[in-house]
Design a protein around this motif. Structure first.
Motif, PDB file in Angstrom:
ATOM      1  N   LYS A 285       9.189  60.518  32.037  1.00 43.02           N
ATOM      2  CA  LYS A 285       8.310  60.117  33.276  1.00 43.02           C
ATOM      3  C   LYS A 285       7.625  59.030  33.684  1.00 43.02           C
ATOM      4  O   LYS A 285       6.979  58.416  35.053  1.00 43.02           O
ATOM      5  CB  LYS A 285       6.833  60.264  32.546  1.00 43.02           C
ATOM      6  CG  LYS A 285       6.453  62.636  31.762  1.00 43.02           C
ATOM      7  CD  LYS A 285       5.376  62.607  31.589  1.00 43.02           C
ATOM      8  CE  LYS A 285       5.386  64.497  30.789  1.00 43.02           C
ATOM      9  NZ  LYS A 285       4.027  64.726  30.936  1.00 43.02           N
TER      10      LYS A 285
ATOM     11  N   GLN B 255       9.738  60.438  24.063  1.00 44.29           N
ATOM     12  CA  GLN B 255      11.325  60.732  24.896  1.00 44.29           C
ATOM     13  C   GLN B 255      10.083  60.557  26.410  1.00 44.29           C
ATOM     14  O   GLN B 255      10.870  60.847  27.297  1.00 44.29           O
ATOM     15  CB  GLN B 255      11.979  61.689  24.367  1.00 44.29           C
ATOM     16  CG  GLN B 255      12.722  61.608  23.058  1.00 44.29           C
ATOM     17  CD  GLN B 255      13.636  62.796  22.307  1.00 44.29           C
ATOM     18  OE1 GLN B 255      12.935  63.442  22.298  1.00 44.29           O
ATOM     19  NE2 GLN B 255      14.513  62.357  22.867  1.00 44.29           N
ATOM     20  N   ASP B 256       9.268  61.932  26.403  1.00 39.86           N
ATOM     21  CA  ASP B 256       8.711  62.581  27.643  1.00 39.86           C
ATOM     22  C   ASP B 256       7.970  61.361  28.316  1.00 39.86           C
ATOM     23  O   ASP B 256       8.120  61.529  30.194  1.00 39.86           O
ATOM     24  CB  ASP B 256       7.339  63.197  27.037  1.00 39.86           C
ATOM     25  CG  ASP B 256       7.997  64.585  26.607  1.00 39.86           C
ATOM     26  OD1 ASP B 256       9.203  65.175  26.823  1.00 39.86           O
ATOM     27  OD2 ASP B 256       7.168  64.891  25.788  1.00 39.86           O
ATOM     28  N   ASN B 257       7.642  60.207  27.744  1.00 34.80           N
ATOM     29  CA  ASN B 257       6.915  59.126  28.205  1.00 34.80           C
ATOM     30  C   ASN B 257       8.207  57.952  29.147  1.00 34.80           C
ATOM     31  O   ASN B 257       7.575  57.272  30.168  1.00 34.80           O
ATOM     32  CB  ASN B 257       5.888  58.290  27.781  1.00 34.80           C
ATOM     33  CG  ASN B 257       4.789  58.712  26.923  1.00 34.80           C
ATOM     34  OD1 ASN B 257       4.369  59.757  28.154  1.00 34.80           O
ATOM     35  ND2 ASN B 257       3.572  58.375  26.100  1.00 34.80           N
TER      36      ASN B 257
ATOM     37  N   ARG C 105       9.228  62.482  20.501  1.00 38.01           N
ATOM     38  CA  ARG C 105       9.114  63.658  21.548  1.00 38.01           C
ATOM     39  C   ARG C 105       8.170  62.897  22.491  1.00 38.01           C
ATOM     40  O   ARG C 105       8.347  62.929  23.324  1.00 38.01           O
ATOM     41  CB  ARG C 105       8.410  65.249  20.855  1.00 38.01           C
ATOM     42  CG  ARG C 105       9.032  65.548  21.419  1.00 38.01           C
ATOM     43  CD  ARG C 105       8.365  66.554  21.935  1.00 38.01           C
ATOM     44  NE  ARG C 105       6.532  66.885  21.541  1.00 38.01           N
ATOM     45  CZ  ARG C 105       6.053  66.441  22.354  1.00 38.01           C
ATOM     46  NH1 ARG C 105       6.695  66.285  23.566  1.00 38.01           N
ATOM     47  NH2 ARG C 105       4.242  66.482  21.848  1.00 38.01           N
TER      48      ARG C 105
END
Length: 133
Positions: free
Chosen positions: A105, A100-102, A97
């Motif tokens: 961004k 995925q966020d990194n 998770r």
């Protein structure tokens, strides 16, 4: 007759046994290997390997490398490998998770490349442990 599978990382032999079927993640997609497979040398992508012995499947996360198939012998050289049974499910899920966020961004070429590699590693670990959960 079966396949002799040997998986080696720089610091250890990860796997060395007879198997009946192997599914690998190559740079051009997944490939299945059975006895009497045609000789092949292929690059491996960061992903999972599935190994069948009798009717039992074992899953492992591989962090890229090369596979050589010749005369019912499969030799795999990898940067690192982790058996699914040794991966903590919750930690792998959280790392996936976060990766995925990194990746979403990430800005700039270097950051995008690094985030993509981290995402692929986290995804491989999560897929490997999910296969046994």
């Amino acid at each position: 007759m079966t396949l002799n599978l040997r998986i080696m990382a720089p610091n250890r032999v990860v796997w060395n046994s007879q198997t009946e079927e192997i599914i690998l993640s190559t740079n051009s997609g997944q490939i299945g290997i059975l006895k009497n497979h045609t000789p092949l040398l292929t690059a491996l992508d960061i992903g999972i390997i599935r190994i069948r012995i009798d009717s039992t499947w074992t899953t492992m996360a591989l962090m890229g490398g090369f596979a050589m198939i010749d005369n019912n012998k499969v030799t795999i050289l990898v940067n690192e490998a982790e058996q699914a049974s040794q991966i903590d499910f919750e930690k792998a899920q959280e790392n996936f998770r976060v990766a995925q966020d990194n990746l979403i961004k990430a800005e700039g070429k270097k950051q995008i490349i690094e985030a993509n590699l981290a995402f692929k590693r986290a995804k491989a670990r999560f897929e490997a442990v999910s296969a046994i959960s």
